[in-house]
Design an enzyme around this catalytic site. Sequence first.
Site, PDB file in Angstrom:
ATOM      1  N   TYR A 190       0.825  -1.203   0.000  1.00 15.96           N
ATOM      2  CA  TYR A 190       0.000   0.000   0.000  1.00 15.96           C
ATOM      3  C   TYR A 190       0.863   1.258   0.000  1.00 15.96           C
ATOM      4  CZ  TYR A 190      -3.180   3.682   1.494  1.00 15.96           C
ATOM      5  OH  TYR A 190      -3.893   4.857   1.580  1.00 15.96           O
ATOM      6  N   ARG A 230       1.154   6.530  -6.869  1.00 20.80           N
ATOM      7  CA  ARG A 230       0.002   7.404  -7.122  1.00 20.80           C
ATOM      8  C   ARG A 230       0.433   8.866  -7.134  1.00 20.80           C
ATOM      9  NH1 ARG A 230      -5.088   7.102  -3.084  1.00 20.80           N
ATOM     10  NH2 ARG A 230      -3.398   7.178  -1.551  1.00 20.80           N
ATOM     11  N   TYR A 249      -0.437  13.095   7.214  1.00 21.22           N
ATOM     12  CA  TYR A 249      -0.039  12.007   8.115  1.00 21.22           C
ATOM     13  C   TYR A 249       1.464  12.059   8.394  1.00 21.22           C
ATOM     14  CZ  TYR A 249      -4.421   9.306   7.890  1.00 21.22           C
ATOM     15  OH  TYR A 249      -5.705   8.856   8.017  1.00 21.22           O
ATOM     16  N   ARG A 257     -11.334  13.659   2.715  1.00 25.23           N
ATOM     17  CA  ARG A 257     -12.233  12.746   3.437  1.00 25.23           C
ATOM     18  C   ARG A 257     -13.594  12.624   2.746  1.00 25.23           C
ATOM     19  NH1 ARG A 257      -8.996   9.690   6.593  1.00 25.23           N
ATOM     20  NH2 ARG A 257      -7.560  11.005   7.774  1.00 25.23           N
ATOM     21  N   GLU A 268     -14.272  -0.997   6.713  1.00 22.73           N
ATOM     22  CA  GLU A 268     -14.253   0.365   6.181  1.00 22.73           C
ATOM     23  C   GLU A 268     -15.565   0.602   5.432  1.00 22.73           C
ATOM     24  OE1 GLU A 268     -10.545   1.949   4.587  1.00 22.73           O
ATOM     25  OE2 GLU A 268     -11.587   2.435   2.731  1.00 22.73           O
TER      26      GLU A 268
END
Length: 330
Positions: A151, A158, A210, A223, A323
């Site tokens: 990930y 990305r 983060y 979000r 999730e």
Amino acid sequence: MVPGSESLPSAAPERRAPRISYRHEALAAVLAETGTLAALGFGTGAPLHDDPRYLAVPLEGMEAPTPLEVWQVDGEVESGREGPLRWSAGAGWLFAAIELDEGEYGGPRDAAETAYRRLREFIAHRPEHHVQRIWNYLGAINQGEDDAERYKLFCEGRAAGMGAFFREGFPAATAIGHHAGEQRLQVYLLACDQPGRRVENPRQVSAWRYPRQYGRTPPSFARAMSLPGQDVLAISGTAAVVGHSSAHEDDLDAQLAETLANLETLLAHAGMPSGFDTHSPLKGYVRHPADAPRVLDFLAARLPGVPVLLLHGDVCRRELLVEIDGWRYA
């Protein structure tokens, strides 16, 4: 005509957001309807079809039969392909998707960079260049340790593929691990010819802020996104994260309750009414199939009547069991 009015920009047409629904109907019939922008099938039982508007998602449904997810807009839809990229557009909205074999690109980082670069280059020349929402599905998402976790490598790729395309702010997004072989990367998105409004959750640190412990490159998403027209909220993958830390490790019920608290906070921060209703479909991802009945019972009790499509998928953090993402219509 008022002197000089010929140079005034015309008002942008009001955009009605796509209508998202889960439907137990034949794929061919859904694709034949006017206004079908996209249709998604799920798991090994998903139908086969070569229409560019259709995408088979490699996540198994936890209830049988698994419905189609259908996106519809108010108008005619055109569609096409450019190599591995498929697309459809209508009424100011764009669906675009790409699937790549990681083995052809040397792993998750370079495959993600290629996928996002191809999508960016395609969208940059479209009138529907305001990306609202992205979904990312990759195999073995938690495999590897520290910065070598798949990930985290995906996040690096990305960001490299995005370049400066999202310099004004990131879209809403979901990233989930599938179990259909680690070499398959799938990315699809919804874009519009008008911008949306990004929404953050004050209970959580914004993902792009983060700290270093979550990788060399932090996740790149908002979000949620209030779509043009401000009457629909596209909600990113939401889990039991408070601040930047995962909460309630190995406690499924507590994680579900924390996730719903985060969803309610997002609604409030977006200026939307509390709660979800029968017109606001949600999608849940559960790490362990054996947990599916408990998740469904919990959501049925807390969100009665709300359409929930529950899928077998791994959350991007190993300690998180579930999730939820979806849509809230005003």
